[in-house]
Design an enzyme around this catalytic site. Structure first.
Site, PDB file in Angstrom:
ATOM      1  CD  GLU A   1      -3.257  -1.016   1.940  1.00  0.00           C
ATOM      2  OE1 GLU A   1      -3.480   0.237   2.306  1.00  0.00           O
ATOM      3  OE2 GLU A   1      -3.946  -1.960   1.936  1.00  0.00           O
TER       4      GLU A   1
ATOM      5  CG  HIS B   1      -2.956   3.951   1.560  1.00  0.00           C
ATOM      6  ND1 HIS B   1      -3.140   3.214   2.796  1.00  0.00           N
ATOM      7  CD2 HIS B   1      -2.815   5.171   2.004  1.00  0.00           C
ATOM      8  CE1 HIS B   1      -3.072   3.913   3.837  1.00  0.00           C
ATOM      9  NE2 HIS B   1      -3.022   5.166   3.507  1.00  0.00           N
TER      10      HIS B   1
ATOM     11  CE  LYS C   1      -4.603   7.998   5.393  1.00  0.00           C
ATOM     12  NZ  LYS C   1      -3.113   7.697   5.654  1.00  0.00           N
TER      13      LYS C   1
END
Length: 260
Positions: free
Chosen positions: A90, A148, A175
């Site tokens: 990530e 991510h 997130k």
């Protein structure tokens, strides 16, 4: 007019509910590098600090990591600290330790009381993520579940589904950071953030990365992203802007939205 949800430490909102919170990363390779960065960044008074421990050359030595975490805490002027190991899959640095060893390091740091938030990736094995949830509950830290994608931007529906999965998995903050291929992808992240706030009750942190993505760092908070990562000394991801520049833009936007 509140656009974002507050991150909390020990029942109190970080930054007294400021929108957005500004977070600066620490990416030093050794103790001197991290503490030197810290001195320069603390003077700029960010709302949060993130120690990216995957940059630290001593990551395999848990005692060194804990000791440095304590030193960061002592010199942080009370600024809350996020502890983050970003995996190579990530966008993180290559580290020579197993996921079990990563979790052992997280346990030692969290139990030391030196950090306020743990960032752990939703893409880790469910048993490992569950261990991170349990650790956060045990130590009174808050768990940021993160995802991510440095190659592309998934659809808004897929991003919202990530937020929902993070809440279901037991996170305290959700997130997502993704890479845009064009301006349309930045709009996708903003829409997903707006939609995500209607689907989950957690604070959301979202951003596009890279040059186009820097736009989301400047005004993503209007769509519900609670934190913007900015450069204190060195960037930890593409598209981060200097704290000073971010604050100038935020001041203009906030005055405009307030009708001043």
């Amino acid at each position: 007019m509140a656009f974002t949800r507050a991150l909390e430490v020990k029942g109190k909102p970080v930054g007294e509910g400021k929108e957005p919170l500004v977070c600066a990363p620490l990416v030093g390779r050794d103790e001197a590098g991290v503490l030197g960065e810290l001195d320069a960044i603390v003077a700029k008074q960010p709302d949060l600090l993130e120690w990216r421990v995957d940059f630290f050359s001593g990551i395999a030595e848990t005692d060194r990591v804990v000791e440095l975490a304590r030193e960061v805490r002592k010199s942080s002027a009370g600024i809350p600290i996020i502890f983050t190991r970003r995996s190579i899959r990530e966008g993180g640095e290559t580290i020579g330790i197993s996921e079990e060893q990563v979790l052992e390091m997280y346990q030692a740091v969290a139990r030391s009381g030196a950090v306020d938030f743990l960032d752990y990736e939703l893409s880790c094995e469910p048993k490992h993520f569950a261990a991170a949830v349990e650790l956060a509950r045990e130590t009174g830290t808050k768990l940021i579940a993160s995802f991510h994608n440095f190659q592309k931007t998934p659809s808004a529906e897929e991003i919202v589904a990530k937020f929902v999965s993070m809440e279901k998995a037991g996170a305290d903050v959700a997130k997502v950071a993704v890479m845009p291929q064009g301006l349309e992808d930045v709009l996708t992240v903003l829409q997903a953030t707006l939609d995500g706030q209607k689907k989950i009750s957690l604070p959301i942190i979202s951003m596009s990365m890279g040059a186009y993505g820097s736009l989301s760092r400047l005004f993503g908070w209007v769509f519900g992203s609670s934190v913007s990562f900015a450069v204190g000394q060195k960037a930890s991801a593409p598209g981060q802007v200097p704290i000073e520049d971010l604050r100038r833009v935020l001041d203009v936007l906030q005055r405009s939205l307030a009708g001043k």
